[in-house]
Design an enzyme around this catalytic site. Structure first.
Site, PDB file in Angstrom:
ATOM      1  N   LYS A   1     -13.700  -6.400  -1.407  1.00 46.46           N
ATOM      2  CA  LYS A   1     -12.904  -5.532  -0.530  1.00 46.46           C
ATOM      3  C   LYS A   1     -12.587  -4.176  -1.189  1.00 46.46           C
ATOM      4  O   LYS A   1     -12.649  -4.048  -2.420  1.00 46.46           O
ATOM      5  CB  LYS A   1     -11.628  -6.273  -0.133  1.00 46.46           C
ATOM      6  CG  LYS A   1     -11.929  -7.572   0.643  1.00 46.46           C
ATOM      7  CD  LYS A   1     -10.669  -8.219   1.198  1.00 46.46           C
ATOM      8  CE  LYS A   1     -11.022  -9.482   1.980  1.00 46.46           C
ATOM      9  NZ  LYS A   1      -9.848 -10.064   2.664  1.00 46.46           N
TER      10      LYS A   1
ATOM     11  N   TYR B   1     -13.959  -8.824  12.092  1.00 43.09           N
ATOM     12  CA  TYR B   1     -12.728  -9.625  12.094  1.00 43.09           C
ATOM     13  C   TYR B   1     -12.221  -9.934  13.503  1.00 43.09           C
ATOM     14  O   TYR B   1     -11.038 -10.255  13.668  1.00 43.09           O
ATOM     15  CB  TYR B   1     -11.639  -8.927  11.281  1.00 43.09           C
ATOM     16  CG  TYR B   1     -11.831  -9.047   9.782  1.00 43.09           C
ATOM     17  CD1 TYR B   1     -11.605 -10.257   9.120  1.00 43.09           C
ATOM     18  CD2 TYR B   1     -12.229  -7.961   9.009  1.00 43.09           C
ATOM     19  CE1 TYR B   1     -11.773 -10.377   7.749  1.00 43.09           C
ATOM     20  CE2 TYR B   1     -12.400  -8.070   7.628  1.00 43.09           C
ATOM     21  CZ  TYR B   1     -12.172  -9.281   7.010  1.00 43.09           C
ATOM     22  OH  TYR B   1     -12.339  -9.408   5.653  1.00 43.09           O
TER      23      TYR B   1
ATOM     24  N   ARG C   1     -14.934 -21.026  -1.526  1.00 40.10           N
ATOM     25  CA  ARG C   1     -13.507 -20.883  -1.199  1.00 40.10           C
ATOM     26  C   ARG C   1     -12.632 -21.439  -2.329  1.00 40.10           C
ATOM     27  O   ARG C   1     -11.583 -20.866  -2.649  1.00 40.10           O
ATOM     28  CB  ARG C   1     -13.193 -21.513   0.161  1.00 40.10           C
ATOM     29  CG  ARG C   1     -13.790 -20.668   1.313  1.00 40.10           C
ATOM     30  CD  ARG C   1     -13.511 -21.233   2.687  1.00 40.10           C
ATOM     31  NE  ARG C   1     -12.140 -21.056   3.120  1.00 40.10           N
ATOM     32  CZ  ARG C   1     -11.670 -19.951   3.711  1.00 40.10           C
ATOM     33  NH1 ARG C   1     -12.454 -18.910   3.918  1.00 40.10           N
ATOM     34  NH2 ARG C   1     -10.418 -19.889   4.113  1.00 40.10           N
TER      35      ARG C   1
ATOM     36  N   ARG D   1      -9.420 -14.240  -6.692  1.00 40.26           N
ATOM     37  CA  ARG D   1      -8.247 -13.624  -6.063  1.00 40.26           C
ATOM     38  C   ARG D   1      -7.066 -13.559  -7.025  1.00 40.26           C
ATOM     39  O   ARG D   1      -6.298 -12.586  -7.002  1.00 40.26           O
ATOM     40  CB  ARG D   1      -7.895 -14.372  -4.772  1.00 40.26           C
ATOM     41  CG  ARG D   1      -8.846 -14.003  -3.626  1.00 40.26           C
ATOM     42  CD  ARG D   1      -8.679 -14.873  -2.423  1.00 40.26           C
ATOM     43  NE  ARG D   1      -9.343 -14.290  -1.246  1.00 40.26           N
ATOM     44  CZ  ARG D   1      -9.529 -14.948  -0.118  1.00 40.26           C
ATOM     45  NH1 ARG D   1      -9.112 -16.201   0.020  1.00 40.26           N
ATOM     46  NH2 ARG D   1     -10.133 -14.357   0.893  1.00 40.26           N
TER      47      ARG D   1
ATOM     48  N   ASN E   1      -6.946  -8.901  -1.087  1.00 40.57           N
ATOM     49  CA  ASN E   1      -7.118 -10.103  -1.904  1.00 40.57           C
ATOM     50  C   ASN E   1      -8.524 -10.180  -2.513  1.00 40.57           C
ATOM     51  O   ASN E   1      -9.066 -11.265  -2.705  1.00 40.57           O
ATOM     52  CB  ASN E   1      -6.764 -11.355  -1.089  1.00 40.57           C
ATOM     53  CG  ASN E   1      -7.567 -11.476   0.194  1.00 40.57           C
ATOM     54  OD1 ASN E   1      -8.408 -10.635   0.481  1.00 40.57           O
ATOM     55  ND2 ASN E   1      -7.322 -12.522   0.954  1.00 40.57           N
TER      56      ASN E   1
ATOM     57  N   HIS F   1     -13.738 -11.565   0.411  1.00 43.01           N
ATOM     58  CA  HIS F   1     -13.842 -12.414   1.596  1.00 43.01           C
ATOM     59  C   HIS F   1     -14.752 -13.592   1.273  1.00 43.01           C
ATOM     60  O   HIS F   1     -15.679 -13.448   0.482  1.00 43.01           O
ATOM     61  CB  HIS F   1     -14.453 -11.602   2.749  1.00 43.01           C
ATOM     62  CG  HIS F   1     -14.929 -12.446   3.897  1.00 43.01           C
ATOM     63  ND1 HIS F   1     -14.081 -12.906   4.866  1.00 43.01           N
ATOM     64  CD2 HIS F   1     -16.159 -12.938   4.195  1.00 43.01           C
ATOM     65  CE1 HIS F   1     -14.776 -13.640   5.737  1.00 43.01           C
ATOM     66  NE2 HIS F   1     -16.040 -13.673   5.348  1.00 43.01           N
TER      67      HIS F   1
ATOM     68  N   GLU G   1     -22.021 -13.901   9.744  1.00 43.85           N
ATOM     69  CA  GLU G   1     -21.587 -12.806   8.863  1.00 43.85           C
ATOM     70  C   GLU G   1     -22.762 -12.244   8.065  1.00 43.85           C
ATOM     71  O   GLU G   1     -22.871 -11.020   7.887  1.00 43.85           O
ATOM     72  CB  GLU G   1     -20.467 -13.307   7.951  1.00 43.85           C
ATOM     73  CG  GLU G   1     -19.190 -13.606   8.739  1.00 43.85           C
ATOM     74  CD  GLU G   1     -18.136 -14.366   7.964  1.00 43.85           C
ATOM     75  OE1 GLU G   1     -17.090 -14.684   8.558  1.00 43.85           O
ATOM     76  OE2 GLU G   1     -18.338 -14.653   6.760  1.00 43.85           O
TER      77      GLU G   1
HETATM   78  P1  ATP Z   1     -11.252 -14.255   4.293  1.00 40.38           P
HETATM   79  O1  ATP Z   1     -11.587 -14.580   5.705  1.00 40.38           O
HETATM   80  O2  ATP Z   1     -11.113 -12.768   4.003  1.00 40.38           O
HETATM   81  O3  ATP Z   1     -12.114 -14.946   3.291  1.00 40.38           O
HETATM   82  P2  ATP Z   1      -9.181 -16.227   4.368  1.00 40.38           P
HETATM   83  O4  ATP Z   1     -10.153 -17.052   5.124  1.00 40.38           O
HETATM   84  O5  ATP Z   1      -8.590 -16.791   3.124  1.00 40.38           O
HETATM   85  O6  ATP Z   1      -9.789 -14.825   3.988  1.00 40.38           O
HETATM   86  P3  ATP Z   1      -8.014 -15.502   6.896  1.00 40.38           P
HETATM   87  O7  ATP Z   1      -6.896 -16.266   7.480  1.00 40.38           O
HETATM   88  O8  ATP Z   1      -9.377 -15.662   7.453  1.00 40.38           O
HETATM   89  O9  ATP Z   1      -8.001 -15.777   5.317  1.00 40.38           O
HETATM   90  O10 ATP Z   1      -7.604 -13.980   6.942  1.00 40.38           O
HETATM   91  C1  ATP Z   1      -8.585 -12.962   6.836  1.00 40.38           C
HETATM   92  C2  ATP Z   1      -8.046 -11.863   5.965  1.00 40.38           C
HETATM   93  O11 ATP Z   1      -6.935 -11.281   6.631  1.00 40.38           O
HETATM   94  C3  ATP Z   1      -7.490 -12.306   4.621  1.00 40.38           C
HETATM   95  O12 ATP Z   1      -8.461 -12.373   3.619  1.00 40.38           O
HETATM   96  C4  ATP Z   1      -6.498 -11.223   4.326  1.00 40.38           C
HETATM   97  O13 ATP Z   1      -7.148 -10.076   3.776  1.00 40.38           O
HETATM   98  C5  ATP Z   1      -5.971 -10.861   5.690  1.00 40.38           C
HETATM   99  N1  ATP Z   1      -4.715 -11.533   5.969  1.00 40.38           N
HETATM  100  C6  ATP Z   1      -4.528 -12.851   6.227  1.00 40.38           C
HETATM  101  N2  ATP Z   1      -3.224 -13.118   6.446  1.00 40.38           N
HETATM  102  C7  ATP Z   1      -2.574 -11.934   6.311  1.00 40.38           C
HETATM  103  C8  ATP Z   1      -1.217 -11.532   6.415  1.00 40.38           C
HETATM  104  N3  ATP Z   1      -0.251 -12.405   6.689  1.00 40.38           N
HETATM  105  N4  ATP Z   1      -0.932 -10.221   6.207  1.00 40.38           N
HETATM  106  C9  ATP Z   1      -1.895  -9.317   5.931  1.00 40.38           C
HETATM  107  N5  ATP Z   1      -3.195  -9.627   5.826  1.00 40.38           N
HETATM  108  C10 ATP Z   1      -3.526 -10.918   6.012  1.00 40.38           C
HETATM  109 MG    MG Z   2     -11.227 -16.296   6.815  1.00 46.61          MG
END
Ligand code: ATP
Ligand code: MG
Length: 139
Positions: free
Chosen positions: A11, A51, A87, A104, A114, A117, A128
């Site tokens: 990111k 997204y 993950r 992370r 974080n 992705h 993706e």
């Molecule tokens: P990713 O899909 O990026 O691998 P993830 O699967 O762990 O992450 P998701 O729930 O899919 O988490 O959320 C996608 C992304 O949205 C997260 O990686 C983070 O950057 C952002 N995100 C998630 N929750 C929050 C939140 N509460 N506030 C701000 N950003 C968030």
């Molecule tokens: Mg995700």
């Protein structure tokens, strides 16, 4: 049956902080084989499409602003049971909760920024990967 392909992005904040090389090194040392790799910048529209599953979430606008704010690295990775393996390897969504030594925990600076992705299913990994790469770009 579980697949052996996942998709990742480094990111913008991790890129800006100079951590691209260290993150790629950690991925390779973790036993993930790089099948495709690209340095690019998402437009706001592309980030919104990527997204789209989160479009109802309160963080969608901020997240898509952030993800289009600077260069990212996109990559397709191969390993046995790749989705879960990666993950586990990157750690929890919020870097504050991520296990010590995960990407992370090492390089994330907030729940939004974080560092990386990681795909959440075999189906999404294919979608993706296809968002960024044509089959000719896979090794
Ligand atoms: P990713 O899909 O990026 O691998 P993830 O699967 O762990 O992450 P998701 O729930 O899919 O988490 O959320 C996608 C992304 O949205 C997260 O990686 C983070 O950057 C952002 N995100 C998630 N929750 C929050 C939140 N509460 N506030 C701000 N950003 C968030
Ligand atoms: Mg995700």
């Amino acid at each position: 049956m579980t697949g052996n392909i996942t998709f990742t992005m480094i990111k913008p904040k991790a890129m800006e902080n100079g951590n691209m090389g260290k993150i790629i090194a950690q991925i390779i040392e973790g036993g993930f084989k790089i099948k495709a790799l690209k340095l690019t910048t998402l437009t706001k529209e592309q980030a919104m499409e990527f997204y789209a599953v989160h479009k109802e979430r309160p963080f969608y606008d901020g997240l898509t602003d952030f993800m289009s704010s600077g260069p990212i690295v996109a990559a397709i990775l191969e390993k046995e049971n790749a989705i879960k393996a990666y993950r586990d390897f990157i750690g929890a969504t919020n870097p504050a909760d991520a296990a010590e030594g995960t990407i992370r925990a090492n390089y994330g600076t907030s729940i939004e920024a974080n560092a990386v992705h990681g795909s959440d299913s075999d189906e999404n990994a294919q979608i993706e990967a296809g968002f960024f790469f044509s089959k000719r770009e896979w090794v």
